[in-house]
Design an enzyme around this catalytic site. Structure first.
Site, PDB file in Angstrom:
ATOM      1  CD  GLU A   1     -20.297  67.502  27.927  1.00  0.00           C
ATOM      2  OE1 GLU A   1     -21.464  67.642  28.377  1.00  0.00           O
ATOM      3  OE2 GLU A   1     -19.371  66.895  27.244  1.00  0.00           O
TER       4      GLU A   1
ATOM      5  N   GLY B   1     -23.648  64.008  20.454  1.00  0.00           N
ATOM      6  CA  GLY B   1     -23.771  66.114  20.883  1.00  0.00           C
ATOM      7  C   GLY B   1     -23.326  66.900  19.803  1.00  0.00           C
ATOM      8  N   GLY B   2     -22.432  67.433  19.195  1.00  0.00           N
ATOM      9  CA  GLY B   2     -22.148  68.535  18.086  1.00  0.00           C
ATOM     10  C   GLY B   2     -23.247  67.995  16.934  1.00  0.00           C
TER      11      GLY B   2
ATOM     12  CG  ASN C   1     -26.797  65.617  25.423  1.00  0.00           C
ATOM     13  OD1 ASN C   1     -26.537  66.649  25.400  1.00  0.00           O
ATOM     14  ND2 ASN C   1     -24.968  64.662  25.957  1.00  0.00           N
ATOM     15  CD1 TRP C   2     -29.280  68.445  20.390  1.00  0.00           C
ATOM     16  CD2 TRP C   2     -31.277  69.853  20.578  1.00  0.00           C
ATOM     17  NE1 TRP C   2     -30.171  68.758  19.340  1.00  0.00           N
ATOM     18  CE2 TRP C   2     -31.531  69.149  19.632  1.00  0.00           C
ATOM     19  CE3 TRP C   2     -32.793  70.445  20.947  1.00  0.00           C
ATOM     20  CZ2 TRP C   2     -32.624  68.849  18.703  1.00  0.00           C
ATOM     21  CZ3 TRP C   2     -33.334  71.103  19.979  1.00  0.00           C
ATOM     22  CH2 TRP C   2     -33.481  70.020  19.031  1.00  0.00           C
ATOM     23  CE  LYS C   3     -22.383  67.346  24.640  1.00  0.00           C
ATOM     24  NZ  LYS C   3     -21.090  66.845  24.228  1.00  0.00           N
TER      25      LYS C   3
ATOM     26  N   GLY D   1     -16.111  65.737  21.948  1.00  0.00           N
ATOM     27  CA  GLY D   1     -15.841  66.903  21.384  1.00  0.00           C
ATOM     28  C   GLY D   1     -15.131  67.071  21.103  1.00  0.00           C
TER      29      GLY D   1
ATOM     30  CG  HIS E   1     -22.670  63.788  29.901  1.00  0.00           C
ATOM     31  ND1 HIS E   1     -22.184  64.183  29.035  1.00  0.00           N
ATOM     32  CD2 HIS E   1     -22.934  62.985  27.896  1.00  0.00           C
ATOM     33  CE1 HIS E   1     -21.645  64.933  27.882  1.00  0.00           C
ATOM     34  NE2 HIS E   1     -21.821  63.768  26.849  1.00  0.00           N
TER      35      HIS E   1
ATOM     36  CD  GLU F   1     -21.415  59.843  24.858  1.00  0.00           C
ATOM     37  OE1 GLU F   1     -22.106  60.106  24.290  1.00  0.00           O
ATOM     38  OE2 GLU F   1     -21.094  60.867  26.437  1.00  0.00           O
TER      39      GLU F   1
ATOM     40  CB  SER G   1     -16.610  62.365  17.325  1.00  0.00           C
ATOM     41  OG  SER G   1     -15.901  63.468  18.296  1.00  0.00           O
TER      42      SER G   1
HETATM   43  P1  PGA Z   1     -20.284  65.052  20.478  1.00  0.00           P
HETATM   44  O1  PGA Z   1     -20.417  64.914  22.615  1.00  0.00           O
HETATM   45  O2  PGA Z   1     -21.072  64.338  19.328  1.00  0.00           O
HETATM   46  O3  PGA Z   1     -20.750  66.484  20.294  1.00  0.00           O
HETATM   47  O4  PGA Z   1     -18.836  63.918  20.475  1.00  0.00           O
HETATM   48  C1  PGA Z   1     -21.427  63.524  22.226  1.00  0.00           C
HETATM   49  C2  PGA Z   1     -21.926  63.650  23.620  1.00  0.00           C
HETATM   50  O5  PGA Z   1     -20.979  63.823  24.472  1.00  0.00           O
HETATM   51  O6  PGA Z   1     -23.370  62.865  24.169  1.00  0.00           O
END
Ligand code: PGA
Length: 253
Positions: free
Chosen positions: A99, A236-237, A11-13, A175, A97, A169, A215
């Site tokens: 967010e 994500g990251g 997930n590149w956000k 994050g 998600h 999640e 994470s």
């Molecule tokens: P993260 O994000 O790996 O940076 O914790 C995961 C996500 O939000 O899908």
């Protein structure tokens, strides 16, 4: 033995412009070229979707969007529909998600409309669920997951959901560098599978993939994947760099 093919999704956000996204996608496609026993998917931002789709054509990396609107078209400034996402070459879409739930008002009802719209268009929904830290501390993890699943899947039937993917999640792990332990992940995943079994049916519950997100890194993926109900990861990251993400995809059992 599980017949569920592991899926590692990125997930590149809201990161990367078109040239960065296409370059990373091309590098990733090369790096995972020879991986056959895992499915790989990346979800870039909407602006990059079509060009990343072109960059990935013929590769084994699949494409997903990060969000969709539930209507087919109309006066919804700033939104994109399931068909538009499909036309960019994507096969998957993240829905709900944390967010989106936290910053953009994606309530359980809206999440449900989005899952329905994705299913109706033959776009594979990745339904994201998870509790916040205060909810976990208050012992509400399972009841929150139940509510998100129950509302999220309302009005849908087992036949609609054969392709469904769920991402667990925990919000406190996204994050933050704080990963859930593999036992915490397993416990939540087993609960989710059982809940899908009671909402839909057991055959569906056994066949759908439940990804862990929060994470995930090259150093913790193998341990998470060793759990029987963890069928993949939403990253994500650590998905932003092709080399790091390819190491996650290539975890060894
Ligand atoms: P993260 O994000 O790996 O940076 O914790 C995961 C996500 O939000 O899908």
């Amino acid at each position: 033995m599980s017949l569920r093919m592991p899926l590692i999704a990125g997930n590149w956000k809201m990161f990367k412009d078109i040239s960065e996204a296409t370059q990373t996608a091309q590098r990733l496609a090369k790096q995972v070229e020879t991986v056959t026993n895992r499915q790989v998917m990346i979800a870039p931002n909407a602006v990059c979707l079509a060009s990343v789709g072109q960059a990935l054509a013929g590769s084994r990396v699949e494409l997903g969007a990060q969000n969709l609107h539930w209507e087919k078209e109309g006066a919804y400034t700033g939104e994109i529909s399931a068909d538009m996402i499909l036309s960019a070459g994507a096969s998957h879409v993240l829905v709900g998600h944390s967010e989106r739930r936290q910053f953009f008002g994606d309530s359980d009802e809206i999440v449900n409309r989005k899952v329905q719209a994705a299913v109706a268009a033959n776009l594979i929904p990745v339904l994201c669920v998870g509790e916040t830290e205060p909810q976990r501390d208050a012992g509400q993890t399972f009841s929150i997951l139940d509510k998100q699943l129950e509302f999220g899947l309302q009005g849908l039937f087992s036949d609609d959901l054969e392709q469904l993917i769920i991402a667990y999640e925990p919000v406190w792990a996204i994050g933050t560098g704080k990963t859930a332990t593999s036992e915490q992940a397993q416990e939540a995943h087993a609960h989710i599978r059982q809940r899908v079994g009671s909402l839909m049916d057991d055959a569906l519950a056994q066949s759908i993939r439940i990804l862990y997100g929060g994470s995930v890194k090259p150093g913790n993926i193998a341990e998470l994947m060793s759990m029987p109900d963890v069928d993949g990861a939403l990253v994500g990251g650590a998905s932003l760099e092709a080399e790091t993400f390819a190491r996650i995809v290539g975890y060894s059992t």
